[in-house]
Design an enzyme around this catalytic site. Structure first.
Site, mmCIF file in Angstrom:
data_model
loop_
_atom_site.group_PDB
_atom_site.id
_atom_site.type_symbol
_atom_site.label_atom_id
_atom_site.label_comp_id
_atom_site.label_asym_id
_atom_site.label_seq_id
_atom_site.Cartn_x
_atom_site.Cartn_y
_atom_site.Cartn_z
ATOM 1 N N SER A 122 0.835 -1.199 0.000
ATOM 2 C CA SER A 122 0.000 0.000 0.000
ATOM 3 C C SER A 122 0.869 1.248 0.000
ATOM 4 O O SER A 122 1.964 1.251 0.545
ATOM 5 C CB SER A 122 -0.916 0.016 1.226
ATOM 6 O OG SER A 122 -1.775 1.135 1.158
ATOM 7 N N HIS A 194 -7.851 -4.248 3.828
ATOM 8 C CA HIS A 194 -7.399 -2.847 3.816
ATOM 9 C C HIS A 194 -8.129 -2.078 2.712
ATOM 10 O O HIS A 194 -8.627 -0.969 2.914
ATOM 11 C CB HIS A 194 -5.885 -2.820 3.590
ATOM 12 C CG HIS A 194 -5.323 -1.475 3.244
ATOM 13 N ND1 HIS A 194 -5.377 -0.947 1.970
ATOM 14 C CD2 HIS A 194 -4.700 -0.541 4.008
ATOM 15 C CE1 HIS A 194 -4.813 0.256 1.965
ATOM 16 N NE2 HIS A 194 -4.393 0.523 3.190
HETATM 17 N N1 LIG Z 1 -1.195 1.911 -8.605
HETATM 18 C C1 LIG Z 1 -1.348 1.716 -7.299
HETATM 19 O O1 LIG Z 1 -1.652 2.639 -6.532
HETATM 20 C C2 LIG Z 1 -1.134 0.354 -6.695
HETATM 21 C C3 LIG Z 1 -0.929 0.257 -5.317
HETATM 22 C C4 LIG Z 1 -0.700 -1.001 -4.746
HETATM 23 C C5 LIG Z 1 -0.665 -2.120 -5.539
HETATM 24 N N2 LIG Z 1 -0.862 -2.006 -6.882
HETATM 25 C C6 LIG Z 1 -0.756 -3.243 -7.662
HETATM 26 O O2 LIG Z 1 0.582 -3.308 -8.183
HETATM 27 C C7 LIG Z 1 0.586 -3.952 -9.458
HETATM 28 C C8 LIG Z 1 1.176 -2.988 -10.474
HETATM 29 O O3 LIG Z 1 0.377 -1.810 -10.483
HETATM 30 P P1 LIG Z 1 0.833 -0.494 -11.252
HETATM 31 O O4 LIG Z 1 -0.136 0.552 -10.830
HETATM 32 O O5 LIG Z 1 2.282 -0.272 -11.109
HETATM 33 O O6 LIG Z 1 0.515 -0.934 -12.762
HETATM 34 P P2 LIG Z 1 1.138 -0.327 -14.108
HETATM 35 O O7 LIG Z 1 0.173 -0.684 -15.176
HETATM 36 O O8 LIG Z 1 1.502 1.093 -13.916
HETATM 37 O O9 LIG Z 1 2.486 -1.145 -14.316
HETATM 38 C C9 LIG Z 1 2.499 -2.508 -14.661
HETATM 39 C C10 LIG Z 1 3.884 -2.888 -15.107
HETATM 40 O O10 LIG Z 1 3.884 -4.275 -15.436
HETATM 41 C C11 LIG Z 1 4.470 -4.432 -16.739
HETATM 42 N N3 LIG Z 1 3.966 -5.655 -17.341
HETATM 43 C C12 LIG Z 1 2.712 -5.900 -17.806
HETATM 44 N N4 LIG Z 1 2.654 -7.152 -18.299
HETATM 45 C C13 LIG Z 1 3.881 -7.694 -18.138
HETATM 46 C C14 LIG Z 1 4.446 -8.945 -18.464
HETATM 47 N N5 LIG Z 1 3.730 -9.912 -19.040
HETATM 48 N N6 LIG Z 1 5.753 -9.153 -18.177
HETATM 49 C C15 LIG Z 1 6.492 -8.185 -17.591
HETATM 50 N N7 LIG Z 1 6.001 -6.974 -17.261
HETATM 51 C C16 LIG Z 1 4.720 -6.742 -17.537
HETATM 52 C C17 LIG Z 1 4.088 -3.168 -17.464
HETATM 53 O O11 LIG Z 1 4.861 -2.957 -18.610
HETATM 54 C C18 LIG Z 1 4.358 -2.155 -16.365
HETATM 55 O O12 LIG Z 1 5.746 -1.935 -16.269
HETATM 56 C C19 LIG Z 1 -0.868 -4.338 -9.726
HETATM 57 O O13 LIG Z 1 -1.073 -5.646 -9.291
HETATM 58 C C20 LIG Z 1 -1.653 -3.350 -8.874
HETATM 59 O O14 LIG Z 1 -2.917 -3.839 -8.526
HETATM 60 C C21 LIG Z 1 -1.078 -0.798 -7.484
HETATM 61 O O1 LIG Z 2 -3.302 0.733 -0.778
HETATM 62 C C1 LIG Z 2 -3.113 1.223 -1.885
HETATM 63 O O2 LIG Z 2 -2.039 1.701 -2.257
HETATM 64 C C2 LIG Z 2 -4.264 1.242 -2.840
HETATM 65 O O3 LIG Z 2 -5.341 0.558 -2.295
HETATM 66 C C3 LIG Z 2 -3.867 0.568 -4.117
HETATM 67 O O4 LIG Z 2 -3.734 -0.820 -3.887
HETATM 68 C C4 LIG Z 2 -4.706 0.834 -5.344
HETATM 69 O O5 LIG Z 2 -4.731 2.187 -5.636
HETATM 70 C C5 LIG Z 2 -6.078 0.218 -5.194
HETATM 71 O O6 LIG Z 2 -5.909 -1.132 -5.483
HETATM 72 C C6 LIG Z 2 -7.135 0.746 -6.104
HETATM 73 O O7 LIG Z 2 -8.183 -0.151 -5.949
HETATM 74 P P1 LIG Z 2 -9.520 -0.061 -6.759
HETATM 75 O O8 LIG Z 2 -9.089 0.047 -8.214
HETATM 76 O O9 LIG Z 2 -10.233 -1.323 -6.475
HETATM 77 O O10 LIG Z 2 -10.195 1.176 -6.272
#
Ligand SMILES: NC(=O)c1ccc[n+]([C@@H]2O[C@H](COP(=O)([O-])OP(=O)(O)OC[C@H]3O[C@@H](n4cnc5c(N)ncnc54)[C@H](O)[C@@H]3O)[C@@H](O)[C@H]2O)c1
Ligand SMILES: O=C(O)[C@H](O)[C@@H](O)[C@H](O)[C@H](O)COP(=O)(O)O
Length: 330
Positions: A122, A194
């Site tokens: 997170s 969360h």
């Molecule tokens: N954005 C947020 O706030 C957030 C917070 C916590 C967790 N997450 C989780 O973290 C993960 C990544 O989220 P993000 O926001 O960075 O996504 P993003 O789309 O910004 O980045 C994804 C990355 O994965 C790469 N990718 C996609 N397919 C691939 C493959 N087959 N092989 C190798 N690389 C590949 C993409 O090129 C990119 O670099 C997700 O599971 C998301 O749910 C996101």
């Molecule tokens: O804790 C965090 O950093 C957020 O929760 C992160 O994980 C992401 O921004 C959510 O996954 C969005 O979730 P939704 O797309 O379901 O709103």
């Protein structure tokens, strides 16, 4: 320590920046090669052209962190990676995967002697500076192998004042900003709940500000009709109020910038965490009406054609001859 990092987007890119700054040697890969090249130039990480080369560049026992979209993409990367790694290596999934998938993945990988950690992460875009709150599931050996990485990515004990009851004593679990929550799946389970809570808090703020926005609606008698300054209310609440919080800070920023809320879509998406939280609530028989309501409010926002509401209007019209056009009453 040395670590392989796969997925260099909004999260992975900043996590590699934080790890590199913390002295770790990152070997990075993304399916968009330009991301790896740019990050390598910026941070000193070593970019690999494919998963095989990433693994070949690491010294056993290896630790590889995934930060890619949950679901099929995560599964595909784990499948390929598990054919390249050796017994004793550790895979960490830091994405928002369904904890049920993580339980299955840990079992499959254990058959090959691989450790699998599910790490709820997170902090979003702000994690680079603030650190990432980490919720980890998996075996002790995997957690021990990756501990230096958790220590660097986490916000650290100083991110919140220590509780008076603990102050001065040794650090207790969770206080460093990362926690080994339990066996496989436990990390993603904690992250799921969360996010369910996140949905509920966000929904409550959204509803409150919607009330402010319509407090001068024509149906309200003049003496109780108010034209509230929403950004100013957010500002005053940020200072000392019971609902002051990071989410409110972000809401205040959205209200104050550009065209305010007009810059944002009225359709609210979701990535699945709220749905999985409700599945768990149903399985466990625990009432979670706030989280359910918050999730359904998002679904309602998708109903572009308003089928359900048109149906309601149609029925009112059929049984009572009521007007099908929305009319507000006092
Ligand atoms: N954005 C947020 O706030 C957030 C917070 C916590 C967790 N997450 C989780 O973290 C993960 C990544 O989220 P993000 O926001 O960075 O996504 P993003 O789309 O910004 O980045 C994804 C990355 O994965 C790469 N990718 C996609 N397919 C691939 C493959 N087959 N092989 C190798 N690389 C590949 C993409 O090129 C990119 O670099 C997700 O599971 C998301 O749910 C996101
Ligand atoms: O804790 C965090 O950093 C957020 O929760 C992160 O994980 C992401 O921004 C959510 O996954 C969005 O979730 P939704 O797309 O379901 O709103």
């Amino acid at each position: 320590m040395q670590i392989g990092f796969i997925g260099l987007g909004r999260m992975g890119g900043n996590m590699v920046r934080r790890l590199s700054k913390g002295g770790h040697q990152c070997h990075v890969y993304s399916n968009k090669p330009e991301e790896g090249t740019a990050l390598a130039a910026e941070t000193g990480a070593i970019a690999a052209a494919n998963l095989g080369k990433l693994v070949a560049g690491l010294t056993a026992p290896r630790t590889v962190w995934l930060m890619v979209p949950a679901g099929k993409i995560t599964q595909g990367v784990i499948d390929e990676l598990s054919g390249l790694l050796s017994a004793g290596d550790t895979i960490i999934d830091g994405g928002n995967s369904n904890y049920r998938d993580s339980v299955a993945r840990a079992a499959t990988l254990a058959e090959k002697g691989l450790h699998f950690l599910d790490c709820g992460t997170s902090g979003g875009l702000f994690g680079l500076e603030r650190g990432y709150s980490l919720m980890i599931g998996g075996d002790d050996a995997g957690v021990a192998a990756a501990r230096p990485v958790f220590e660097t990515l986490a916000p650290g004990v100083e991110a919140a004042p220590r509780l008076p009851v603990k102050d001065g004593g040794p650090l207790q679990p969770g206080e460093a900003g990362w926690l080994h929550c339990g066996k496989p799946g436990a990390g993603h389970y904690v992250k799921m709940v969360h996010n369910g809570i996140e949905y509920g808090i966000m929904q409550a703020f959204a509803e409150g500000f919607a009330l402010f926005a319509s407090a001068n609606d024509p149906v309200v008698p003049k003496e109780r009709s108010y034209s509230f300054d929403l950004p100013a209310i957010a500002e005053v609440w940020r200072r000392g109020s019971v609902v002051s919080s990071w989410l409110l800070d972000l809401g205040a920023e959205a209200l104050a910038g550009g065209k305010g809320l007009a810059d944002y879509s009225p359709r609210v998406a979701d990535s699945g965490e709220g749905r999985w939280t409700l599945n768990a609530a149903i399985e466990q028989g625990v009432a979670t009406p706030v989280i359910a309501d918050a999730l359904f409010a998002r679904f309602t926002s998708h109903d572009d054609l308003g089928t359900a509401n048109r149906f309601l209007s149609a029925l009112r019209n059929k049984f009572g001859g009521h007007d099908g056009v929305p009319v507000k009453t006092g």
